[in-house]
Design a protein around this motif. Structure first.
Motif, PDB file in Angstrom:
ATOM      1  N   ASP A  51     -13.987  75.545  16.466  1.00  0.00           N
ATOM      2  CA  ASP A  51     -15.408  75.667  16.167  1.00  0.00           C
ATOM      3  C   ASP A  51     -15.679  77.087  15.691  1.00  0.00           C
ATOM      4  O   ASP A  51     -14.831  77.967  15.822  1.00  0.00           O
ATOM      5  N   ASN A  52     -16.838  77.294  15.101  1.00  0.00           N
ATOM      6  CA  ASN A  52     -17.167  78.594  14.528  1.00  0.00           C
ATOM      7  C   ASN A  52     -17.374  79.645  15.603  1.00  0.00           C
ATOM      8  O   ASN A  52     -17.960  79.374  16.647  1.00  0.00           O
ATOM      9  N   GLY A  53     -16.899  80.846  15.321  1.00  0.00           N
ATOM     10  CA  GLY A  53     -17.195  81.986  16.163  1.00  0.00           C
ATOM     11  C   GLY A  53     -18.556  82.544  15.776  1.00  0.00           C
ATOM     12  O   GLY A  53     -19.157  82.130  14.788  1.00  0.00           O
ATOM     13  N   PRO A  54     -19.065  83.499  16.543  1.00  0.00           N
ATOM     14  CA  PRO A  54     -20.365  84.077  16.229  1.00  0.00           C
ATOM     15  C   PRO A  54     -20.269  85.018  15.013  1.00  0.00           C
ATOM     16  O   PRO A  54     -20.112  86.226  15.152  1.00  0.00           O
ATOM     17  N   GLY A  55     -20.323  84.431  13.825  1.00  0.00           N
ATOM     18  CA  GLY A  55     -20.264  85.216  12.597  1.00  0.00           C
ATOM     19  C   GLY A  55     -18.871  85.403  12.029  1.00  0.00           C
ATOM     20  O   GLY A  55     -18.691  86.072  11.026  1.00  0.00           O
ATOM     21  N   ARG A  59     -12.909  73.667   5.852  1.00  0.00           N
ATOM     22  CA  ARG A  59     -13.100  72.221   5.784  1.00  0.00           C
ATOM     23  C   ARG A  59     -13.501  71.770   4.382  1.00  0.00           C
ATOM     24  O   ARG A  59     -13.217  70.656   3.980  1.00  0.00           O
ATOM     25  N   ARG A  60     -14.216  72.626   3.646  1.00  0.00           N
ATOM     26  CA  ARG A  60     -14.669  72.252   2.302  1.00  0.00           C
ATOM     27  C   ARG A  60     -13.563  72.337   1.259  1.00  0.00           C
ATOM     28  O   ARG A  60     -13.682  71.795   0.175  1.00  0.00           O
ATOM     29  N   THR A  61     -12.478  73.024   1.587  1.00  0.00           N
ATOM     30  CA  THR A  61     -11.345  73.065   0.667  1.00  0.00           C
ATOM     31  C   THR A  61     -10.335  72.032   1.117  1.00  0.00           C
ATOM     32  O   THR A  61     -10.406  71.496   2.221  1.00  0.00           O
ATOM     33  N   ARG A  62      -9.389  71.772   0.299  1.00  0.00           N
ATOM     34  CA  ARG A  62      -8.346  70.809   0.664  1.00  0.00           C
ATOM     35  C   ARG A  62      -7.201  71.573   1.328  1.00  0.00           C
ATOM     36  O   ARG A  62      -6.478  72.321   0.664  1.00  0.00           O
ATOM     37  N   PRO A 119     -11.732  66.713  17.759  1.00  0.00           N
ATOM     38  CA  PRO A 119     -12.651  67.362  18.698  1.00  0.00           C
ATOM     39  C   PRO A 119     -11.907  68.296  19.634  1.00  0.00           C
ATOM     40  O   PRO A 119     -10.756  68.038  20.008  1.00  0.00           O
ATOM     41  N   ARG A 120     -12.556  69.360  20.010  1.00  0.00           N
ATOM     42  CA  ARG A 120     -11.938  70.363  20.865  1.00  0.00           C
ATOM     43  C   ARG A 120     -11.820  69.863  22.299  1.00  0.00           C
ATOM     44  O   ARG A 120     -12.806  69.458  22.903  1.00  0.00           O
ATOM     45  N   PRO A 121     -10.627  69.904  22.895  1.00  0.00           N
ATOM     46  CA  PRO A 121     -10.462  69.517  24.299  1.00  0.00           C
ATOM     47  C   PRO A 121     -11.167  70.532  25.208  1.00  0.00           C
ATOM     48  O   PRO A 121     -11.375  71.673  24.823  1.00  0.00           O
ATOM     49  N   ASP A 122     -11.504  70.126  26.416  1.00  0.00           N
ATOM     50  CA  ASP A 122     -12.219  71.002  27.340  1.00  0.00           C
ATOM     51  C   ASP A 122     -11.440  72.264  27.691  1.00  0.00           C
ATOM     52  O   ASP A 122     -12.001  73.343  27.749  1.00  0.00           O
ATOM     53  N   ARG A 123     -10.156  72.174  27.943  1.00  0.00           N
ATOM     54  CA  ARG A 123      -9.417  73.350  28.426  1.00  0.00           C
ATOM     55  C   ARG A 123      -8.460  73.912  27.380  1.00  0.00           C
ATOM     56  O   ARG A 123      -7.968  75.006  27.546  1.00  0.00           O
ATOM     57  N   ASP A 124      -8.143  73.191  26.345  1.00  0.00           N
ATOM     58  CA  ASP A 124      -7.112  73.645  25.416  1.00  0.00           C
ATOM     59  C   ASP A 124      -7.677  74.285  24.160  1.00  0.00           C
ATOM     60  O   ASP A 124      -6.959  74.517  23.222  1.00  0.00           O
ATOM     61  N   GLY A 125      -8.994  74.557  24.115  1.00  0.00           N
ATOM     62  CA  GLY A 125      -9.645  75.081  22.931  1.00  0.00           C
ATOM     63  C   GLY A 125      -8.909  76.189  22.315  1.00  0.00           C
ATOM     64  O   GLY A 125      -8.983  76.627  21.264  1.00  0.00           O
ATOM     65  N   ASN A 160     -13.223  81.057  24.887  1.00  0.00           N
ATOM     66  CA  ASN A 160     -13.285  80.333  23.633  1.00  0.00           C
ATOM     67  C   ASN A 160     -12.686  81.209  22.535  1.00  0.00           C
ATOM     68  O   ASN A 160     -13.208  82.279  22.228  1.00  0.00           O
ATOM     69  N   LEU A 161     -11.588  80.757  21.961  1.00  0.00           N
ATOM     70  CA  LEU A 161     -10.924  81.498  20.882  1.00  0.00           C
ATOM     71  C   LEU A 161     -11.384  81.020  19.509  1.00  0.00           C
ATOM     72  O   LEU A 161     -10.885  81.480  18.498  1.00  0.00           O
TER      73      LEU A 161
END
Length: 92
Positions: free
Chosen positions: A58-62, A70-73, A86-92, A53-54
């Motif tokens: 989605d958020n990394g651990p910290g 996302r909150r900025t434009r 949404p994140r694909p299963d293998r292409d994340g 997982n790169l």
């Protein structure tokens, strides 16, 4: 290249010849996103390569926190759409 080493993910990148980009415009971002999509799925059939997982969607651990972005434009609609997809299963 990315590999899991204990609890960490290690990435190795090759420095290519060229010059740095001082300003990324919409055309340059379009090219970068297309280049990023080009190898998608090429290793999907390789069961001997573990998934790593790169934290691209989605958020990394910290770190790699996507909430602030996302909150900025975002400056480009393709970047905004990539953050919502949404994140694909293998292409994340």
């Amino acid at each position: 290249m990315a590999a899991q080493v204990g609890h960490a993910v290690v990435t190795v990148q090759e420095l290519l010849p060229g010059t740095k980009i001082d300003r990324l415009d919409h055309h340059g971002l379009d090219q970068a996103l297309a280049l990023n999509r080009s190898p998608r799925g090429r290793l999907a059939h390789r069961g001997d390569i573990p998934l790593v997982n790169l934290y691209l969607r989605d958020n990394g651990p910290g770190y790699c926190l996507h909430g602030p972005l996302r909150r900025t434009r975002p400056a480009h609609p393709l970047l905004a759409r990539a953050l919502r997809t949404p994140r694909p299963d293998r292409d994340g």
